[in-house]
Write an enzyme that holds these catalytic residues in place. Structure first.
Site, short mmCIF file in Angstrom:
data_model
loop_
_atom_site.label_atom_id
_atom_site.label_comp_id
_atom_site.label_asym_id
_atom_site.label_seq_id
_atom_site.Cartn_x
_atom_site.Cartn_y
_atom_site.Cartn_z
CG ASP A 450 -13.58 16.24 17.05
OD1 ASP A 450 -13.71 17.47 17.17
OD2 ASP A 450 -12.47 15.66 17.10
CG ASP A 522 -7.40 19.39 20.42
OD1 ASP A 522 -8.14 18.63 21.06
OD2 ASP A 522 -7.52 19.59 19.20
C1 DGJ Z 1 -9.76 17.01 17.76
C2 DGJ Z 1 -10.06 16.65 19.17
O1 DGJ Z 1 -10.07 17.79 19.97
C3 DGJ Z 1 -9.04 15.64 19.65
O2 DGJ Z 1 -9.25 15.33 21.00
C4 DGJ Z 1 -9.13 14.41 18.78
O3 DGJ Z 1 -10.36 13.79 18.97
C5 DGJ Z 1 -8.92 14.77 17.33
N1 DGJ Z 1 -9.80 15.81 16.93
C6 DGJ Z 1 -9.11 13.56 16.44
O4 DGJ Z 1 -9.03 13.86 15.13
#
Ligand code: DGJ
Length: 695
Positions: A450, A522
């Site tokens: 990420d 998200d």
């Molecule tokens: C952003 C990601 O897109 C989410 O799925 C998750 O992993 C969060 N970060 C965690 O901080």
């Protein structure tokens, strides 16, 4: 033979398209002549001709459709691909043809400045079956003084002569990625770019151009993308002489690269293709190109569970074991623990940089949880954010100088974190060592990588690496990210990686040399996901698109609908499954089993978008196996006020002669299904999934 070298003229042919260019007889300029349908005879392509300048204000070079224009060399004012500054202050580049070399499906054209020892190799690769041409440039300083490169694009693509093109592209923002936009190109330059250090949620380095007459199934579309995960720039230009071209490459905004004597700069790949079958034909070509080039090609996607939307930072060994048990019962094959597992991580305020398990949450480390997960018959996956550091972390306390910053100036945090300066080798070594230690000590099959912020204060601090150029940092960061990730992937080849940047902020053909899957957004509300996924599919095949069933939309969308939306990608569950009733669990189990039965079509199936969720409340997609002996049809209806008269659907991609059975709909020939309308009556927020089988 895909490449024809005809003296001073070259034709690159693919199954259905051709791309041609040559040297003009008098000036020797390398000019483009054709990009479009493949013609019956190589003699059919137009010759490379000298152009005249226009008045005393435009030289011939301004009117030439140069393959790789350099800044300099006469009265030229269109967007260049290369801009260089020599040690003696000269900023004029005049590239001349040196030689051409054909090796199989690759053509190299070497150009050289007529005085300075700067060579530019234009590399063309032909992917004949997929109708794709891939280009990059290698800039080689053969002189004895450094050269400052102030722009070093990958390619310039000339469209057939005309000034009436529409540019289609992807835009968005966090939680709202992959919107489809259409702009008419008018005289001047339209610039799309990223200045964020990543590909970005906001614009995408991809384009689709057509002349107002293309749709999903028909019409000519010229399309392409850039395989780069950092700052990029796309300049779509309509000239004063009514020609249209598109230059693409690493962004020159705030960027420059000092090329020392004997050094080479290799640009990222720029891909492009031509489809006479509209946008559908364009995406099928891109999918066919990308699928075999993924790190784990044609690997069945494991159905995963991810803890994020359920637990947020509140993960610990007992709660995760419990989720794992419930997930395993549903048929989940990969249990992924997201953020919150490492030292000091109770919120987004602390912990990034310290990649060891939190002793309160995991008193005996991660192994007891991993063993439990394995004992349940699942693989284990883990979330990391290796490029980041919270000021509240041991790493930052030890190495405050390791972040991107300018000496003595404020450091802007976002989500309470700073960015580690991967342009530094010591930082790369640390990141590599941390990730390698995690992977070496644990049985981890999947990593979600990420990156949750964009860049600010992109400086080396007090470590300005003279004689290097400070503005190289944007590029070196990405090169080093690829190097670290590549080294990890090489040492741990079984690991499947997901690229995530707060959703779809780092989704591009560059990162897909390392990652097999991409987290699109998200925003997991299926109502929003339908158009988002559809737009994503213009570029990426379904197998790389991670799609979770979550609790978003549960207040108005049936579980089956939520599953059907996710089953067109790499299926995951991100919902709070402890709250699911017995009947919901039974449905989930059935749908997961159905997914496993059809997932080879997600891996290999040819995608047809039958009706767009962007324009219709009722949308449909289908996948057909490469052998055309089976397929699957997905139909969704969101909200439409009654009475609803759905427009008729026509299937696509079937063998017209073969007979196919669709449960509940009957048996017909492929031609029958493709030429007679399928009228389905769905209620609001209803979806259907129809397996299609040849009989
Ligand atoms: C952003 C990601 O897109 C989410 O799925 C998750 O992993 C969060 N970060 C965690 O901080």
């Amino acid at each position: 033979m895909p490449i024809h070298a005809l003296g001073r003229y070259w034709v690159l042919e693919t199954a259905h398209s051709a791309y041609a260019f040559g040297l003009t007889p008098t000036t020797g300029a390398l000019v483009h002549t054709h990009w479009g349908a493949r013609l019956p005879d190589v003699g059919d392509y137009p010759p490379a001709l000298d152009t005249q300048g226009y008045a005393s204000f435009n030289g011939a070079g301004h009117l030439d459709c140069e393959e790789y224009p350099a800044h300099g060399g006469g009265l030229k004012y269109t967007e260049p691909c290369l801009k260089a500054s020599f040690a003696d202050g000269v900023r004029d580049l005049w590239l001349e043809f040196e030689y051409a070399d054909v090796q199989g499906e690759q053509l190299v054209i070497a150009l050289r400045d007529h005085r300075y020892k700067l060579q530019v190799d234009l590399v063309y690769e032909v992917f004949a079956e997929q109708d794709i041409i891939r280009r990059h440039a290698i800039i080689h300083n053969q002189g004895s003084e450094p050269v400052l490169l102030e722009r070093h694009f990958s390619a310039l693509w000339h469209l057939p002569y005309g000034d009436a093109y529409r540019l289609h592209h992807l835009t968005g923002r966090w939680n709202d990625e992959f919107e489809w936009r259409t702009d008419a190109l008018t005289h001047g330059v339209k610039v799309l770019e990223s200045r964020r250090l990543t590909t970005s949620h906001h614009h995408h380095p991809s384009f689709w151009l057509e002349r107002g007459d293309a749709d999903e199934d028909k019409g000519e579309v010229w399309f392409g993308t850039l395989a780069w995960s950092g700052n990029w720039k796309l300049c779509a230009e309509v000239t004063d002489f009514a020609s249209t071209r598109l230059a693409i490459g690493i962004n020159d905004w705030d960027s420059a690269w000092k090329l020392a004597p004997n050094e080479r700069f290799i640009t990222p790949h720029a891909l492009a293709g031509y489809s006479a079958e509209g946008f559908g034909g364009a995406s099928r070509r891109l999918h066919a190109y990308l699928r075999p080039r993924l790190p784990h090609p044609y690997m069945p996607r494991k159905v995963l569970f991810n803890s994020w939307e359920v637990s947020l930072f509140d993960v610990d060994v007992d709660s995760q074991k419990h989720y794992a048990e419930l997930a395993a019962e549903l048929g989940v094959e990969l249990f992924v623990m997201d953020d919150g597992w490492f030292r000091g991580r109770h919120s987004d305020m602390a912990g990034l940089g310290d990649w060891t398990p939190d002793a309160h949450k995991f008193p005996h480390g991660l192994t007891p949880l991993i063993e439990h997960v394995k004992g349940l018959g699942m693989d284990f996956g883990l979330w990391v954010e290796p490029e980041m550091v919270n000021p509240d972390s041991d790493l930052y306390r030890q190495h405050p100088d390791w972040v991107l910053h300018y000496q003595g100036r404020p450091r802007t945090t976002a989500r309470n974190q700073l960015i580690l300066n991967l342009a530094r080798q010591d930082v790369c070594d640390y990141v590599y060592a941390q990730m390698d230690a995690l992977l070496s000590a644990h049985d981890i099959a999947f990593i979600k990588w990420d990156m949750n912020r964009n860049a600010s204060e992109v400086g080396y601090g007090d470590l300005l690496p003279a004689p290097r150029e400070a503005r190289e940092i944007w590029v070196r960061y990405v090169q080093n990210l690829y190097a670290v990730w590549g080294k990890l992937a090489q040492k741990h080849p079984h690991v499947v990686w997901q690229s995530c940047s707060g959703g779809g902020g780092r989704a591009d053909y560059g990162i897909l040399a390392y990652a097999d899957q991409i987290w699109v957004s998200d925003n997991t509300n299926p109502n929003r996901r339908l158009p988002m996924q559809e737009h994503f599919s213009h570029l990426f095949p379904p197998n790389i698109m991670e799609a979770w069933v979550t609790d978003m939309g549960e207040d108005y969308l049936p579980l089956e609908f939520r599953f059907h939306v996710s089953m067109i990608g790499a299926l995951g569950i991100g919902a709070n499954i402890t709250r699911w009733t017995a009947s919901e669990r039974a449905s989930a189990k059935r749908l997961i089993a159905q997914y496993k039965h059809m997932r080879h079509l997600i891996e290999r199936g040819t995608l047809y978008r039958l009706r767009s969720a962007r324009q219709h409340t009722e949308s449909a997609l289908m996948l057909v196996s490469p052998q055309q002996d089976e397929g699957v049809l997905f139909v969704y209806r969101t909200y439409a006020p009654q009475p609803n008269n759905p427009s008729a659907l026509y299937l696509r991609g079937l063998n017209p002669e073969a007979r196919y059975h669709i449960e509940g709909l009957g048996t017909k020939t492929g031609a029958g299904w493709m030429h007679t309308p399928l009228s389905l009556s769905l209620g609001n927020f209803e979806s259907r999934l129809y397996p299609i089988r040849q009989v």
